[in-house]
Structure formats: structure tokens, C-alpha cells
Design a protein around this motif. Structure first.
Motif, PDB file in Angstrom:
ATOM      1  N   THR A 195       0.554  -1.254  -0.145  1.00 42.24           N
ATOM      2  CA  THR A 195       0.089  -0.341  -0.326  1.00 42.24           C
ATOM      3  C   THR A 195       1.282   1.308  -0.029  1.00 42.24           C
ATOM      4  O   THR A 195       1.818   1.276   0.190  1.00 42.24           O
ATOM      5  CB  THR A 195      -0.973  -0.409   1.622  1.00 42.24           C
ATOM      6  N   GLU A 196       0.017   1.876  -0.474  1.00 45.81           N
ATOM      7  CA  GLU A 196       0.999   3.853  -0.574  1.00 45.81           C
ATOM      8  C   GLU A 196       1.193   3.758   1.522  1.00 45.81           C
ATOM      9  O   GLU A 196       3.025   4.275   1.420  1.00 45.81           O
ATOM     10  CB  GLU A 196       0.349   5.144  -0.558  1.00 45.81           C
ATOM     11  N   GLU A 197       0.659   3.537   1.993  1.00 40.55           N
ATOM     12  CA  GLU A 197       1.386   3.776   3.671  1.00 40.55           C
ATOM     13  C   GLU A 197       2.791   2.979   4.142  1.00 40.55           C
ATOM     14  O   GLU A 197       3.182   3.423   4.715  1.00 40.55           O
ATOM     15  CB  GLU A 197       0.282   2.991   4.828  1.00 40.55           C
ATOM     16  N   ASP A 198       2.249   1.525   3.086  1.00 41.09           N
ATOM     17  CA  ASP A 198       3.754   0.554   3.338  1.00 41.09           C
ATOM     18  C   ASP A 198       5.132   1.485   2.845  1.00 41.09           C
ATOM     19  O   ASP A 198       5.995   1.145   3.511  1.00 41.09           O
ATOM     20  CB  ASP A 198       3.454  -0.658   2.923  1.00 41.09           C
ATOM     21  N   VAL A 218       5.639   4.740   2.470  1.00 41.95           N
ATOM     22  CA  VAL A 218       6.167   5.522   3.387  1.00 41.95           C
ATOM     23  C   VAL A 218       6.515   4.833   4.712  1.00 41.95           C
ATOM     24  O   VAL A 218       8.023   5.805   4.514  1.00 41.95           O
ATOM     25  CB  VAL A 218       4.352   6.501   4.100  1.00 41.95           C
ATOM     26  N   THR A 219       5.966   4.210   5.113  1.00 40.24           N
ATOM     27  CA  THR A 219       7.023   3.162   6.088  1.00 40.24           C
ATOM     28  C   THR A 219       8.110   2.690   5.652  1.00 40.24           C
ATOM     29  O   THR A 219       8.938   2.736   6.429  1.00 40.24           O
ATOM     30  CB  THR A 219       6.457   2.130   6.896  1.00 40.24           C
TER      31      THR A 219
END
Length: 242
Positions: free
Chosen positions: A230-233, A235-236
Motif C-alpha cells: 500500500t501507499e502507507e507501506d 511511506v513506512t
């Protein structure tokens, strides 16, 4: 024993299209993954297997070897089987393209399974990690594995297996980590084996090997796989890289 790594890399991921070309600390995710696998120094060759012009361009520009898929494939195993068909190799290790934090130790442990199997009884090897919470165990995105006393797979499922009739019993549940190491003969055979009901129901290609009598050895690893779904992954991942 000749061992190679293959990294299947489709452009069109359903949850995060184009994720393999997203920037991770100055390089595309797929290039970071290729470099991580290459850096383990475990393999005679490392290939990225793709159907995408732009992925091929990025990997080639980074000095990587690319195999272009000539056919449409339902699974990653089918994709790398096409690539390995005419190569003189013994073991093919499938590393996912969205795992740029790939480490040497679990890949080495998979290869060691075959070194310790002179009679060639093991067809595949893969990884498991124990789960510690019921949220993890009951999440259908976490594939569960039941193994026999030799740590060979009895079954995969998205459901909790064994069924927790009594949650007070201190049972260990194992999550399958989808890095496979294949004997080339098993990988080639996979493409000739039609999908059966259980694989179609669970949407887990590992079940096909079981349904046709292949032996899959599991190795428990303390290392958690960090993938980018995901996009969140992403960023992380950029924060972790720094």
C-alpha cells in the motif's frame, strides 16, 4: 548444485498499481529488491521476470538481468517456470519484487534444506513465522500452515488451522511467508498440473503442490518480511530505509 533467484515483477498490482516503480530512497522498489537479493551472494544468478517494458528498462539500467514473460500467467510460479524452463539449474528461489528488505539468513536457510536432502525427497522449501495474537491468526490475509512432525506441510489455509476449539490451549499458529525455493523439476511440473478445487477456493497456489503429492519443507524464521502493498507501506519503508 546451481542455485538462482527469480523475482517476478508485474506492473499491474491490484492494490497498489505501479508500486514496483515507486521511489524508495532514490531508487525504484524493484531495483532495491534486486540489489538486496544480489547482495546476499547466495546465488549463481539473479533475474527479474517481468511483462513490463518500464520495469525491464529500470532493472537493466541498474545492471540487472531481466527475463521478459512471453505469456500471460495466473500465478507467480507459472511466471518463473517459464523463465527457468531452458536454464541449467537445480534450485530456483522465488523472491517477491515488493520486498526490498530481503535478508540473507532466511534465503540461506531455504537453500540449506536442499543441501541436507541428498535423496532429493523435498520438492519445495518455504518459510513460516509464529503468530502471537488472535487478530493475526484470524486475519484471512495471513496464510496459516499446519505441519507434520518433520515440518513438512499438511495444509495451507486462510482460516485458522488447526481450528481453535479451545482458545485456552497454548497452541502455536504459523504464518506462511511466501518465499519459495523449488527444485526445478517441481517448478516445471507445476505448469502441467491443472488447478483443483481447494486451490481455487483458497486462492493459494501452494495447495496445488500438495494436491499433486509434492513435499514442501517449512523452515521457521525469526525474521518478519517487510513487503510493500500500500501507499502507507511505502511511506513506512522510506522511513525504515533512512
Amino acid at each position: 548444485m546451481k542455485v538462482i533467484a527469480m523475482i517476478p515483477a508485474r506492473y499491474g498490482a491490484s492494490r497498489f498499481p505501479g508500486k514496483l516503480l515507486k521511489d524508495l530512497a532514490g531508487k525504484p522498489v524493484i531495483v532495491r529488491t534486486y540489489e538486496a537479493v544480489k547482495a546476499t551472494k547466495l546465488f549463481d544468478e539473479v533475474y527479474v521476470v517481468t511483462d513490463s517494458d518500464v520495469i525491464e528498462k529500470e532493472v537493466s539500467a541498474a545492471g540487472g538481468k531481466v527475463f521478459r514473460s512471453l505469456k500471460e500467467h495466473e500465478t507467480g510460479s507459472d511466471r518463473i517456470a517459464e523463465a527457468a524452463e531452458n536454464l541449467d539449474v537445480d534450485i530456483v528461489v522465488n523472491v517477491q519484487g515488493d520486498e526490498p528488505f530481503t535478508r540473507m539468513e532466511p534465503l540461506r536457510d531455504l537453500i540449506d534444506v536442499f543441501k541436507a536432502d541428498p535423496k532429493k525427497q523435498i520438492d519445495l522449501a518455504s518459510l513460516v513465522h509464529p503468530m502471537n495474537t488472535w487478530d493475526e491468526i484470524e486475519n484471512p490475509n495471513n496464510v496459516k500452515v499446519v505441519m507434520d512432525s518433520s515440518n513438512c506441510v499438511m495444509y495451507f489455509s486462510r482460516s485458522p488451522i488447526p481450528y481453535p476449539q479451545n482458545k485456552e490451549i497454548n497452541s502455536t499458529y504459523y504464518k506462511h511467508i511466501g518465499i519459495y525455493a523449488f527444485r526445478k523439476s517441481a517448478l516445471t511440473a507445476f505448469t502441467q498440473m491443472p488447478m483443483q478445487q481447494n486451490e481455487a477456493t483458497e486462492k493459494l497456489e501452494g495447495i496445488r503442490f500438495l494436491e499433486y503429492g509434492k513435499k514442501i519443507k517449512m523452515v521457521e524464521t525469526p525474521f518478519k518480511v517487510i513487503g510493500i502493498d500500500t501507499e502507507e507501506d511505502l511511506v513506512t519503508a522510506n522511513k525504515l530505509w533512512k
